[in-house]
Design an enzyme around this catalytic site. Structure first.
Site, PDB file in Angstrom:
ATOM      1  N   GLU A 154     -50.662  51.872  76.076  1.00 15.61           N
ATOM      2  CA  GLU A 154     -49.603  52.719  74.902  1.00 15.61           C
ATOM      3  C   GLU A 154     -48.854  51.315  74.366  1.00 15.61           C
ATOM      4  O   GLU A 154     -47.808  51.287  75.237  1.00 15.61           O
ATOM      5  CB  GLU A 154     -49.155  53.627  75.498  1.00 15.61           C
ATOM      6  CG  GLU A 154     -48.544  54.419  74.797  1.00 15.61           C
ATOM      7  CD  GLU A 154     -47.534  56.081  75.374  1.00 15.61           C
ATOM      8  OE1 GLU A 154     -47.145  56.803  74.515  1.00 15.61           O
ATOM      9  OE2 GLU A 154     -47.340  55.653  76.829  1.00 15.61           O
ATOM     10  N   GLU A 205     -45.313  65.769  81.152  1.00 17.40           N
ATOM     11  CA  GLU A 205     -45.607  65.200  79.516  1.00 17.40           C
ATOM     12  C   GLU A 205     -45.369  64.119  79.478  1.00 17.40           C
ATOM     13  O   GLU A 205     -44.199  63.441  79.380  1.00 17.40           O
ATOM     14  CB  GLU A 205     -44.844  66.022  78.804  1.00 17.40           C
ATOM     15  CG  GLU A 205     -45.660  66.271  77.247  1.00 17.40           C
ATOM     16  CD  GLU A 205     -44.721  65.351  76.908  1.00 17.40           C
ATOM     17  OE1 GLU A 205     -45.816  63.858  76.434  1.00 17.40           O
ATOM     18  OE2 GLU A 205     -43.929  65.378  75.911  1.00 17.40           O
TER      19      GLU A 205
END
Length: 484
Positions: A387, A256
């Site tokens: 990000e 993840e």
């Protein structure tokens, strides 16, 4: 007159932090083989909270061996017996929730009202939920009488230390696996307190082992031949390295990873509700959220109105002491992360985007970054592609639903997205087109243990949470001799 809140600090006295911590292996705290101690500090004050042991390859090997030994008896327990331990852990978490919330806020920097009202209730809920599955695995849809894999090596990040621990450990134990967990080097304390909860719950020795340390410790755990399952939450860069390490080993893997979620607002959306969702999507936990709505896509016809309302709302956000119950935005987790946020924000200005932050006074000590938004952003800007993992929002506009989909999917990530509109048909059409593992409609950052979570593309693979979260910890039952 401006309405001012009086300070409402939560007491630190509810937490008793020891000066130094060892590794938790085979049910006991023990010294590390290397004898190296690292320090964990409070991001809000930069004070040293405690020393903890940096585990090495030898320590990882001891922990894996302890987990392998415990696996024989733990996996042989009936599911209803394993469930009793998980229920007990959940209840202890609830009983100690105030203590754990303060600890998490001290070590991580997030506001106390988030750790108290979001993190801790979800931690307990995950253990309760998977306790319910422990004796029903044959009905989970992964074959009749599925069996556990063995030893799970789990590496978790610093943004939700205790919650990520619960996401990993609860399904692993429910399925009959044993665990070696490596917490992040900047937030080891809640995992070490969880080790004490395991002892308090009477969990058999070796079922859960906690090995603290740095990236090398995590790499040793991932590469250990005695590990049957690897679960990792963290950066895409590290996730790729893990995938290369386990390739060809036969280990099950779930990753993840990062995200660059689009939060999409249409012209028929309720503006005030959407603004609250935008604020929650990017400023919750200082933006330290892999599924944060860091790209705002707003329809051109309502862009000015929405931005005016968003700026008014941002001006009310309170930045400061994370232990103050009035605080909305706490401290950035580390100096390293603050430097990355600062560098990417500077690149946004250098590339021509317009930067805006509300007037706010930042504390003199600790790691702080004011809530920030950028307008005039294009898809070529770094702040729209990379990000940031901080309280920084990039605003882009669109004219048609098709353009919104194209811009939302124009990213290497695929973890989450949000849709704001009054039209149910548009929600369903958009959700079908968006390449994201989680799509929220008229809300954002809502989690539940019954709902699966995970991504596509460079956001990883596999799912955590819900019935789907069991799959990565189970293997099909072995056929009987007569069937072979």
């Amino acid at each position: 007159m401006a309405f001012e809140y009086a300070p409402a600090p939560e007491s630190r006295a509810v937490v008793d932090i020891a000066p130094s911590y060892g590794l938790f292996i085979d049910g006991e705290f023990t010294e590390g083989a290397q004898g190296i101690l690292d320090k964990t500090v409070s991001p809000a004050t930069e004070e040293v909270l405690a020393e903890y042991t940096r585990g090495g390859a030898e320590d990882v090997d001891r922990a894996v061996r302890a987990a392998r030994k415990a696996f024989e008896s733990w996996s042989a327990l009936p599911g209803r017996e394993r469930a009793k331990y998980l229920f007990r852990i959940a209840r202890i978490v609830q009983e100690r929730s105030r203590e754990l919330a303060v600890l998490e806020t001290l070590d991580n920097g997030k506001p106390i009202r988030e750790s108290r009202d979001t993190d801790l209730p979800l931690v307990a809920a995950h253990f309760f939920y998977y306790a319910g599955w422990a004796d029903k695995l044959s009905y989970a849809g992964f074959g009749e009488n599925p069996r556990p894999l063995g030893v799970a090596g789990q590496v978790i990040p610093w943004n939700f230390p205790l919650l990520m621990l619960a996401w990993k450990i609860a399904p692993a134990l429910a399925c009959g696996n044993t665990v070696v967990l490596k917490p992040a080097e900047t937030t080891p304390l809640s995992a070490l307190f969880f080790a004490d909860i395991c002892r308090q719950a009477g969990l058999p020795k070796g079922v859960v082992n906690i090995v603290t340390g740095d990236g090398a410790t995590g790499a040793a755990l991932v590469a250990h031949p005695g590990v049957d399952k690897v679960a990792f939450t963290g950066s895409t860069e590290v996730g790729k390295a893990i995938a290369r390490t386990v390739a060809g080993t036969g280990k099950k893997v779930t990753l993840e990873l990062g995200g660059k979620a689009a939060n999409i607002v249409f012209d028929d959306a309720p503006i005030d509700q959407a603004v609250e969702g935008i604020v929650n999507g990017i400023f919750f936990n200082q933006g330290h959220v892999c599924c944060a709505g860091s790209r705002l896509l707003v329809q051109e016809s309502v862009a000015d109105e929405l931005l005016d309302a968003l700026k008014r709302r941002m001006a009310t956000l309170r930045v400061g002491d994370p232990l103050d119950k009035n605080t909305d935005i706490g401290a950035v987790n580390s100096a390293e992360q603050l430097a990355r946020i600062t560098e990417l924000a500077r690149s946004g200005e250098e590339e021509g985007a317009e930067r805006w932050s509300p007037a706010c006074e930042l504390p003199d000590s600790g790691y702080w970054f004011a809530p920030t938004l950028f307008t005039g952003v294009t898809q070529a800007h770094r702040i729209a592609r990379e990000e940031i993992f901080g309280p920084v929002l990039s605003v882009l506009t669109f004219r048609t639903p098709a353009e919104a989909v194209e811009k939302a999917n124009n990213t290497p990530y695929g973890l989450s997205a949000g849709i704001w509109t009054e039209k149910g048909s548009r929600i369903l059409w958009m959700a079908d087109k968006l390449r994201a593992g989680v799509v929220w409609a008229n809300t954002f950052n809502k989690f539940d243990p019954t709902s699966p979570f995970g991504g596509y593309k460079e956001s990883g693979y596999g799912r955590e949470g819900g019935r789907h979260g069991l799959e990565a910890y189970l293997a099909p039952s072995k056929p009987k001799a007569s069937e072979e």
